[in-house]
Motif scaffolding. Structure first.
Motif, PDB file in Angstrom:
ATOM      1  N   LEU A 125      37.902 -10.202  11.819  1.00 41.17           N
ATOM      2  CA  LEU A 125      37.345 -10.020  10.479  1.00 41.17           C
ATOM      3  C   LEU A 125      38.432 -10.232   9.437  1.00 41.17           C
ATOM      4  O   LEU A 125      39.524  -9.658   9.532  1.00 41.17           O
ATOM      5  CB  LEU A 125      36.764  -8.610  10.344  1.00 41.17           C
ATOM      6  N   LEU A 126      38.132 -11.069   8.444  1.00 34.81           N
ATOM      7  CA  LEU A 126      39.005 -11.260   7.291  1.00 34.81           C
ATOM      8  C   LEU A 126      38.251 -10.860   6.037  1.00 34.81           C
ATOM      9  O   LEU A 126      37.060 -11.158   5.898  1.00 34.81           O
ATOM     10  CB  LEU A 126      39.456 -12.715   7.157  1.00 34.81           C
ATOM     11  N   ARG A 127      38.960 -10.176   5.146  1.00 32.72           N
ATOM     12  CA  ARG A 127      38.373  -9.814   3.856  1.00 32.72           C
ATOM     13  C   ARG A 127      39.278 -10.372   2.760  1.00 32.72           C
ATOM     14  O   ARG A 127      40.455 -10.021   2.680  1.00 32.72           O
ATOM     15  CB  ARG A 127      38.227  -8.306   3.731  1.00 32.72           C
ATOM     16  N   ASP A 128      38.723 -11.260   1.953  1.00 28.63           N
ATOM     17  CA  ASP A 128      39.500 -11.951   0.918  1.00 28.63           C
ATOM     18  C   ASP A 128      40.736 -12.620   1.494  1.00 28.63           C
ATOM     19  O   ASP A 128      41.831 -12.588   0.918  1.00 28.63           O
ATOM     20  CB  ASP A 128      39.891 -10.980  -0.195  1.00 28.63           C
ATOM     21  N   GLY A 129      40.571 -13.203   2.675  1.00 30.88           N
ATOM     22  CA  GLY A 129      41.638 -13.975   3.298  1.00 30.88           C
ATOM     23  C   GLY A 129      42.636 -13.170   4.095  1.00 30.88           C
ATOM     24  O   GLY A 129      43.556 -13.746   4.683  1.00 30.88           O
ATOM     25  N   GLU A 130      42.492 -11.835   4.155  1.00 30.29           N
ATOM     26  CA  GLU A 130      43.442 -10.989   4.866  1.00 30.29           C
ATOM     27  C   GLU A 130      42.826 -10.444   6.154  1.00 30.29           C
ATOM     28  O   GLU A 130      41.665 -10.011   6.167  1.00 30.29           O
ATOM     29  CB  GLU A 130      43.892  -9.817   3.987  1.00 30.29           C
ATOM     30  N   TYR A 131      43.630 -10.456   7.202  1.00 33.94           N
ATOM     31  CA  TYR A 131      43.213  -9.873   8.480  1.00 33.94           C
ATOM     32  C   TYR A 131      42.859  -8.402   8.275  1.00 33.94           C
ATOM     33  O   TYR A 131      43.573  -7.657   7.618  1.00 33.94           O
ATOM     34  CB  TYR A 131      44.356 -10.005   9.491  1.00 33.94           C
ATOM     35  N   GLU A 132      41.721  -7.987   8.898  1.00 37.65           N
ATOM     36  CA  GLU A 132      41.305  -6.593   8.743  1.00 37.65           C
ATOM     37  C   GLU A 132      40.960  -5.905  10.059  1.00 37.65           C
ATOM     38  O   GLU A 132      41.193  -4.705  10.211  1.00 37.65           O
ATOM     39  CB  GLU A 132      40.105  -6.508   7.795  1.00 37.65           C
ATOM     40  N   ALA A 133      40.412  -6.624  11.025  1.00 41.90           N
ATOM     41  CA  ALA A 133      40.021  -5.983  12.284  1.00 41.90           C
ATOM     42  C   ALA A 133      39.716  -7.054  13.311  1.00 41.90           C
ATOM     43  O   ALA A 133      39.511  -8.228  12.983  1.00 41.90           O
ATOM     44  CB  ALA A 133      38.796  -5.084  12.087  1.00 41.90           C
ATOM     45  N   GLU A 134      39.678  -6.638  14.585  1.00 43.44           N
ATOM     46  CA  GLU A 134      39.274  -7.547  15.648  1.00 43.44           C
ATOM     47  C   GLU A 134      38.687  -6.764  16.813  1.00 43.44           C
ATOM     48  O   GLU A 134      38.874  -5.550  16.922  1.00 43.44           O
ATOM     49  CB  GLU A 134      40.449  -8.393  16.132  1.00 43.44           C
ATOM     50  N   SER A 135      37.977  -7.483  17.663  1.00 39.32           N
ATOM     51  CA  SER A 135      37.404  -6.887  18.862  1.00 39.32           C
ATOM     52  C   SER A 135      37.338  -7.953  19.944  1.00 39.32           C
ATOM     53  O   SER A 135      37.157  -9.138  19.651  1.00 39.32           O
ATOM     54  CB  SER A 135      35.986  -6.355  18.584  1.00 39.32           C
ATOM     55  N   ILE A 136      37.527  -7.529  21.199  1.00 40.20           N
ATOM     56  CA  ILE A 136      37.455  -8.431  22.351  1.00 40.20           C
ATOM     57  C   ILE A 136      36.492  -7.818  23.354  1.00 40.20           C
ATOM     58  O   ILE A 136      36.507  -6.612  23.577  1.00 40.20           O
ATOM     59  CB  ILE A 136      38.839  -8.620  23.004  1.00 40.20           C
ATOM     60  N   TRP A 137      35.637  -8.650  23.959  1.00 41.92           N
ATOM     61  CA  TRP A 137      34.724  -8.140  24.970  1.00 41.92           C
ATOM     62  C   TRP A 137      34.468  -9.193  26.035  1.00 41.92           C
ATOM     63  O   TRP A 137      34.596 -10.396  25.803  1.00 41.92           O
ATOM     64  CB  TRP A 137      33.407  -7.670  24.344  1.00 41.92           C
TER      65      TRP A 137
END
Length: 226
Positions: A125-137
């Protein structure tokens, strides 16, 4: 060409490395960085020397990144045996962000990068071009669409929807229904879009029968190497 082809870059992911999100201290990136390093030490405890720790501070969050030193040392030994340069490293999720930025896209509102590798999936997830979160499954347990839905439900505000969903990886994401309801627009993340390409390179890519989006992480690592 200005490209140093003698230093290989490797993507880090899986249990040997991880990213933890924390809060940002107001008006002080350096104080935030010191707080992140302290929290990493508290989490890793006596194992701290077995990891290499780095930090990332954005406008909204602070992150500490840890990777097992043994893995980095093994890559270094491999490169010495192959007589190539000292290796560089980046998280796979950051490489995807690099690929998107270097493509000249992103930077406005909420965007999600989905990497489908056939056996597993990653959402960033990026918000306004900045990394914010991730998930792997694992795709043995959860479908692409279901995993992405859970991720968006956890990270986005109620009734919020991603402006754009970028699809990367070689998996058959086109065959997974339900992605279109998770974003206003679904687009392949082609890391070569807008870049000059020789005829020979174009023919080689076509003969490979691999979609350009499958090279997003590799391209992101190459752009980091520049």
């Amino acid at each position: 060409s200005g490209i140093d082809a003698h230093r290989p870059y490797f993507a880090l992911s899986g249990p040997a490395s991880f990213i933890k999100r924390r809060f940002v201290l107001p008006h002080s990136a350096e104080a935030t960085r010191q707080q992140l390093l302290w929290e990493a030490q508290q989490l890793l405890g006596s194992d701290i020397d077995e990891y290499v720790v780095d930090t990332l501070v954005t406008r909204r969050h602070g992150f500490f990144i840890a990777a097992r030193r043994q893995i980095l040392d093994l890559y270094g030994a491999l490169c010495r045996q192959a007589q190539v340069g000292k290796p560089g490293f980046d998280m796979a999720s950051f490489a995807l962000c690099n690929a998107l930025e270097s493509r000249g896209a992103g930077g406005d509102g909420v965007e999600v990068i989905l990497q489908d590798d056939g056996s597993s999936a990653r959402a960033v997830l990026l918000r306004d071009g900045e990394y914010e979160a991730e998930s792997i499954w694992s795709l043995d347990e959860v479908t692409v669409a279901d995993g992405l839905t859970r991720f968006c439900d956890a990270e986005l505000d109620e009734d919020e929807i991603a402006r754009r969903l970028w699809v990367a990886g070689h998996g058959d994401t086109d065959g997974n229904a339900g992605l279109e309801r998770l974003a206003d627009e679904v687009v392949d993340l082609d890391p070569f879009a807008g870049l000059p390409m020789t005829e020979a390179a174009g023919r080689a890519l076509e003969r490979s029968q691999v979609p350009s989006r499958a090279f997003a992480v590799a391209a992101g690592l190459a752009f980091r190497g520049l």
